[in-house]
Design a protein around this motif. Sequence first.
Motif, PDB file in Angstrom:
ATOM      1  N   ALA A  60      35.969  44.558  40.097  1.00  0.00           N
ATOM      2  CA  ALA A  60      36.212  43.481  39.112  1.00  0.00           C
ATOM      3  C   ALA A  60      37.480  42.765  39.274  1.00  0.00           C
ATOM      4  O   ALA A  60      38.191  43.227  40.047  1.00  0.00           O
ATOM      5  CB  ALA A  60      36.235  44.175  37.715  1.00  0.00           C
ATOM      6  N   GLY A  61      37.578  41.727  38.605  1.00  0.00           N
ATOM      7  CA  GLY A  61      38.831  40.992  38.770  1.00  0.00           C
ATOM      8  C   GLY A  61      38.662  39.610  38.028  1.00  0.00           C
ATOM      9  O   GLY A  61      37.731  39.252  37.236  1.00  0.00           O
ATOM     10  N   VAL A  62      39.657  38.531  38.480  1.00  0.00           N
ATOM     11  CA  VAL A  62      39.529  37.224  37.917  1.00  0.00           C
ATOM     12  C   VAL A  62      39.471  35.991  38.939  1.00  0.00           C
ATOM     13  O   VAL A  62      40.176  36.422  40.035  1.00  0.00           O
ATOM     14  CB  VAL A  62      40.782  36.947  37.185  1.00  0.00           C
ATOM     15  N   ILE A  63      38.442  35.469  38.673  1.00  0.00           N
ATOM     16  CA  ILE A  63      38.630  34.003  39.711  1.00  0.00           C
ATOM     17  C   ILE A  63      39.049  32.850  39.057  1.00  0.00           C
ATOM     18  O   ILE A  63      38.598  32.616  37.722  1.00  0.00           O
ATOM     19  CB  ILE A  63      37.313  33.927  40.143  1.00  0.00           C
ATOM     20  N   VAL A 115      41.156  34.474  43.813  1.00  0.00           N
ATOM     21  CA  VAL A 115      40.444  35.755  43.394  1.00  0.00           C
ATOM     22  C   VAL A 115      41.434  36.894  43.564  1.00  0.00           C
ATOM     23  O   VAL A 115      41.992  37.092  44.521  1.00  0.00           O
ATOM     24  CB  VAL A 115      39.293  35.912  44.507  1.00  0.00           C
ATOM     25  N   ALA A 116      41.590  37.346  42.249  1.00  0.00           N
ATOM     26  CA  ALA A 116      42.625  38.505  42.033  1.00  0.00           C
ATOM     27  C   ALA A 116      41.841  39.725  41.715  1.00  0.00           C
ATOM     28  O   ALA A 116      41.241  39.571  40.463  1.00  0.00           O
ATOM     29  CB  ALA A 116      43.584  38.291  41.257  1.00  0.00           C
ATOM     30  N   SER A 117      41.971  40.748  42.267  1.00  0.00           N
ATOM     31  CA  SER A 117      41.131  42.037  41.845  1.00  0.00           C
ATOM     32  C   SER A 117      41.925  42.558  40.891  1.00  0.00           C
ATOM     33  O   SER A 117      42.933  42.466  40.533  1.00  0.00           O
ATOM     34  CB  SER A 117      41.015  43.064  43.178  1.00  0.00           C
ATOM     35  N   THR A 118      41.371  43.754  40.223  1.00  0.00           N
ATOM     36  CA  THR A 118      41.901  44.620  39.276  1.00  0.00           C
ATOM     37  C   THR A 118      43.137  45.260  39.642  1.00  0.00           C
ATOM     38  O   THR A 118      44.442  45.369  39.222  1.00  0.00           O
ATOM     39  CB  THR A 118      40.923  45.365  38.675  1.00  0.00           C
ATOM     40  N   GLY A 119      43.082  45.526  41.085  1.00  0.00           N
ATOM     41  CA  GLY A 119      44.168  46.301  41.600  1.00  0.00           C
ATOM     42  C   GLY A 119      45.342  45.413  41.767  1.00  0.00           C
ATOM     43  O   GLY A 119      46.579  45.909  41.391  1.00  0.00           O
ATOM     44  N   TRP A 120      45.301  44.273  42.215  1.00  0.00           N
ATOM     45  CA  TRP A 120      46.368  43.455  42.299  1.00  0.00           C
ATOM     46  C   TRP A 120      46.954  42.914  41.099  1.00  0.00           C
ATOM     47  O   TRP A 120      48.162  42.885  40.663  1.00  0.00           O
ATOM     48  CB  TRP A 120      45.948  42.080  42.873  1.00  0.00           C
ATOM     49  N   LEU A 121      45.920  42.647  39.943  1.00  0.00           N
ATOM     50  CA  LEU A 121      46.447  42.445  38.534  1.00  0.00           C
ATOM     51  C   LEU A 121      47.188  43.639  37.856  1.00  0.00           C
ATOM     52  O   LEU A 121      48.223  43.235  37.176  1.00  0.00           O
ATOM     53  CB  LEU A 121      45.347  42.052  37.437  1.00  0.00           C
ATOM     54  N   ARG A 128      48.362  44.427  30.986  1.00  0.00           N
ATOM     55  CA  ARG A 128      48.097  43.170  30.271  1.00  0.00           C
ATOM     56  C   ARG A 128      46.833  42.446  30.590  1.00  0.00           C
ATOM     57  O   ARG A 128      45.946  41.790  29.990  1.00  0.00           O
ATOM     58  CB  ARG A 128      49.241  41.998  30.458  1.00  0.00           C
ATOM     59  N   TYR A 129      46.221  42.769  31.720  1.00  0.00           N
ATOM     60  CA  TYR A 129      44.968  41.985  32.489  1.00  0.00           C
ATOM     61  C   TYR A 129      43.764  42.668  31.909  1.00  0.00           C
ATOM     62  O   TYR A 129      42.711  41.896  31.963  1.00  0.00           O
ATOM     63  CB  TYR A 129      45.045  42.280  34.028  1.00  0.00           C
ATOM     64  N   GLN A 130      43.943  43.937  31.219  1.00  0.00           N
ATOM     65  CA  GLN A 130      42.560  44.488  30.917  1.00  0.00           C
ATOM     66  C   GLN A 130      41.907  43.896  29.656  1.00  0.00           C
ATOM     67  O   GLN A 130      40.301  43.827  29.812  1.00  0.00           O
ATOM     68  CB  GLN A 130      43.096  45.876  30.542  1.00  0.00           C
ATOM     69  N   SER A 131      42.706  43.377  28.955  1.00  0.00           N
ATOM     70  CA  SER A 131      42.017  42.429  27.750  1.00  0.00           C
ATOM     71  C   SER A 131      41.075  41.288  28.308  1.00  0.00           C
ATOM     72  O   SER A 131      39.942  40.840  27.614  1.00  0.00           O
ATOM     73  CB  SER A 131      42.866  41.802  27.007  1.00  0.00           C
ATOM     74  N   LEU A 178      49.994  28.923  40.784  1.00  0.00           N
ATOM     75  CA  LEU A 178      48.831  28.514  40.089  1.00  0.00           C
ATOM     76  C   LEU A 178      48.558  29.733  39.295  1.00  0.00           C
ATOM     77  O   LEU A 178      48.153  29.698  38.360  1.00  0.00           O
ATOM     78  CB  LEU A 178      47.793  27.983  41.233  1.00  0.00           C
ATOM     79  N   LEU A 179      48.490  30.773  40.119  1.00  0.00           N
ATOM     80  CA  LEU A 179      48.134  32.039  39.144  1.00  0.00           C
ATOM     81  C   LEU A 179      49.147  32.431  37.984  1.00  0.00           C
ATOM     82  O   LEU A 179      48.525  32.802  37.036  1.00  0.00           O
ATOM     83  CB  LEU A 179      48.198  33.049  40.048  1.00  0.00           C
ATOM     84  N   GLY A 180      50.311  32.156  38.232  1.00  0.00           N
ATOM     85  CA  GLY A 180      51.300  32.467  37.065  1.00  0.00           C
ATOM     86  C   GLY A 180      51.152  31.347  35.902  1.00  0.00           C
ATOM     87  O   GLY A 180      51.097  31.956  34.657  1.00  0.00           O
ATOM     88  N   GLU A 181      50.885  30.162  36.410  1.00  0.00           N
ATOM     89  CA  GLU A 181      50.512  28.965  35.141  1.00  0.00           C
ATOM     90  C   GLU A 181      49.253  29.644  34.225  1.00  0.00           C
ATOM     91  O   GLU A 181      49.399  29.508  32.990  1.00  0.00           O
ATOM     92  CB  GLU A 181      50.385  27.869  35.680  1.00  0.00           C
ATOM     93  N   GLN A 182      47.975  29.935  35.069  1.00  0.00           N
ATOM     94  CA  GLN A 182      47.134  30.239  34.273  1.00  0.00           C
ATOM     95  C   GLN A 182      47.279  31.489  33.686  1.00  0.00           C
ATOM     96  O   GLN A 182      46.574  31.505  32.256  1.00  0.00           O
ATOM     97  CB  GLN A 182      45.799  30.227  35.373  1.00  0.00           C
ATOM     98  N   LEU A 183      47.724  32.603  34.111  1.00  0.00           N
ATOM     99  CA  LEU A 183      47.573  33.940  33.720  1.00  0.00           C
ATOM    100  C   LEU A 183      48.244  33.970  32.561  1.00  0.00           C
ATOM    101  O   LEU A 183      48.368  34.673  31.503  1.00  0.00           O
ATOM    102  CB  LEU A 183      48.020  34.904  34.723  1.00  0.00           C
TER     103      LEU A 183
END
Length: 305
Positions: A60-63, A115-121, A128-131, A178-183
Amino acid sequence: MLIHMQTDSLCMRSDAPQPPEKPLQGSQCCVLDDGLSVVLTRYRASQAWVEESHTPHTGAGVIMTFGLQGHSDYRERWGPRIDFRHGHTTVTAFHQSQGERHIPEGEAVLQLRLVASTGWLARYLGERYQSALPASAGSRSLAFQPTSAGSRAHLQALQASIQTGGSRIQTHIHALSLLGEQLEALLPKPRHTQHIATADAERIVQAHEILLNELDRPLTLAYLGARVGLGEQKLKQGFRRMFGTTPQHFLHQQRMRHAHTLLENGQQVAQAAYATGYRHPSNFSLAFTRFFGYAPKAIKQRNSL
């Protein structure tokens, strides 16, 4: 820098009686870290194209998808449609997603994905990423909004770096920016507050599901609290802790995204307004314009071109 051409493992189908010509496509993938990659993808279809797609990413992760040219959409088998459009950023949480990718006739599509996986997050964000992640298999849209000016500058530099094999450290800098701004805009802020009781957390998740599934109803905070059995203040604070936003803001975002989809599918402005809880189309048009930066009628005009 590790860059290679890749294609997803896809089962192709078309709604046309005769098999159409396969769309021209290609992807460049740059692996930045264990569990973090950036993909630049191009499509051009001579006629409308549908392809069945299984998420090629494991776990799982975030795109984060940044539309650089054209538009397409992804229709989750068990969920809503997710749009990708020029000048817009789409953030999606995934877990073994299955659905269909739709490419309009004659459309030239260029998209950049992080593409960021749950491990990276987990390494960078802790819990924080779990929600943001879906509780079961599938995809969940977290954001669909115009790409900010700051992001556009990083996108130009990142695209050039991928295409020319530029400096690895510069690629990292622009991707992480880019990731930082969105997350940071989406995920809960770290807080030192009391732990949410399991029973309350379940009620807050129930409220979240109500907001997702009943967009056409007049959902007030008082009604929502009474529906799930929580006081307004506890619901609001708990919702912010678990989902990083207020129920009202989340509801507004989901309504606007759903309305955008309805309008793209040919519904009239008044129909989209009623389907998203607005009783006066003029109020809906004003809210839509403020959210997306263009009026609802612009979608109908664009689709008729």
